[in-house]
Design an enzyme around this catalytic site. Structure first.
Site, mmCIF file in Angstrom:
data_model
loop_
_atom_site.group_PDB
_atom_site.id
_atom_site.type_symbol
_atom_site.label_atom_id
_atom_site.label_comp_id
_atom_site.label_asym_id
_atom_site.label_seq_id
_atom_site.Cartn_x
_atom_site.Cartn_y
_atom_site.Cartn_z
ATOM 1 N N HIS A 234 20.336 59.746 75.936
ATOM 2 C CA HIS A 234 19.334 60.330 75.043
ATOM 3 C C HIS A 234 19.592 61.823 74.838
ATOM 4 C CE1 HIS A 234 15.136 60.781 73.449
ATOM 5 N NE2 HIS A 234 15.301 62.007 73.944
ATOM 6 N N GLU A 235 19.799 62.563 75.938
ATOM 7 C CA GLU A 235 19.963 64.015 75.828
ATOM 8 C C GLU A 235 21.265 64.389 75.117
ATOM 9 O OE1 GLU A 235 17.468 65.890 76.402
ATOM 10 O OE2 GLU A 235 16.293 64.280 77.338
ATOM 11 N N HIS A 238 20.612 64.525 71.544
ATOM 12 C CA HIS A 238 20.081 65.833 71.137
ATOM 13 C C HIS A 238 21.203 66.858 71.022
ATOM 14 C CE1 HIS A 238 15.978 64.667 71.242
ATOM 15 N NE2 HIS A 238 15.797 64.694 72.554
ATOM 16 N N HIS A 244 13.918 63.018 67.778
ATOM 17 C CA HIS A 244 13.253 61.812 68.278
ATOM 18 C C HIS A 244 12.897 60.869 67.132
ATOM 19 C CE1 HIS A 244 11.917 64.003 72.182
ATOM 20 N NE2 HIS A 244 13.093 63.417 72.319
#
Length: 279
Positions: A234-235, A238, A244
């Site tokens: 997930h990170e 980013h 998101h």
């Protein structure tokens, strides 16, 4: 179960108990109410991009004002909950889940918070076209036992993008730098200890990825652990420029459940990264 795991379990239960009591106290709160703990809801929603007020004093009171009602509606819409503007059980349960520490207030493909697809960091920040090989490094005595999980996460993004990744010889000089941090660690976004924010990232081309060292990562009782590979995946999203999404099965969905894993990219994640960098 070893002594250390019993201690971690005790600490987790000690953390959960008062939060459950607070949630019961707040359940059913709506505009016009004044209950102890409402200021905490305001702080939570302000941190994640929902609560906006012209008067900062209002954010520190327990008054359930119109701004809070509107922010709760935005939050409920994003997470596909019943849009009532009140603190019902479903909304409080969602707020209690472990999550990414990055705000949900991103620029989406449709320019609207809560669009039913991928989203981007503000300003649609990306890596330069000539920068398709990125290095990553580990600093601040990053535990070696958590290196393989991160390497697998990078490999997953590499398999679905035009990017390639390799570990840098010097961690500080890498494009993406990963570390475990505690509480206030100097970046203006302090962690909150056990529970709450699991990690955060600062997007392209900053590249910093921080995991909360006080969380329970990959240990014996799976139902109470956080999967580091899933959070790293997930990170890294980013770090590549994604925000998101409100697609719950996607990696870029903001929250995690204890014991859950997401180690494969969803079509929504892949469509988002292709929208940024091409197919």
């Amino acid at each position: 179960m070893g002594f250390k795991l019993w201690v971690q379990l005790f600490l987790l239960l000690a953390f959960i108990a008062p939060h459950l009591a607070s949630a019961r106290n707040l359940q059913g709160s709506r505009k016009g109410d004044n209950r102890k703990g409402i200021h905490g809801v305001k702080a939570y929603l302000q941190r994640y991009g929902y609560y906006v007020t012209q008067n900062e004093t209002n954010s520190q009171t327990n008054a359930f004002d119109e701004a809070l009602e509107e922010s709760i509606k935005s939050y409920q819409k994003f997470f596909k909950l019943n849009v009532s503007g009140a603190l019902d059980k479903e909304t409080l349960d969602q707020m209690a889940k472990p999550r990414c520490g990055v705000s949900d207030n991103f620029t989406t493909a449709g320019g609207k918070l809560g669009g039913s697809y991928y989203a981007f960091f503000p300003g649609r920040r990306i890596w330069a076209p000539e920068k398709r090989h990125l290095t990553y490094g580990f600093i601040h005595d990053y535990p070696s036992k958590y290196v393989p999980q991160v390497m697998r996460a990078f490999a997953t993004w590499e398999a679905n993008t035009h990017f390639t990744f390799s570990q840098a010889v010097g961690g500080q000089t890498a494009d993406i730098v990963l570390s475990f941090e505690r509480r206030d660690h100097g970046d203006g976004h302090p962690f909150d200890g056990l529970g709450g924010a699991l990690a955060h990232c600062f997007g392209p081309i900053d590249g910093r990825v921080h995991f909360d060292a006080q969380e329970i990562w990959d240990w014996g009782i799976r139902i109470l652990q956080n999967d580091l590979e899933s959070v790293a995946l997930h990170e890294i999203g980013h770090a590549l420029g994604l925000g998101h999404t409100d697609v719950q099965d996607a990696v870029m969905w903001p929250t995690m459940n204890f014991g859950s894993r997401k180690t494969r990219l969803h079509d929504d994640d892949i469509n988002g990264i292709h929208a940024l960098y091409g197919n």
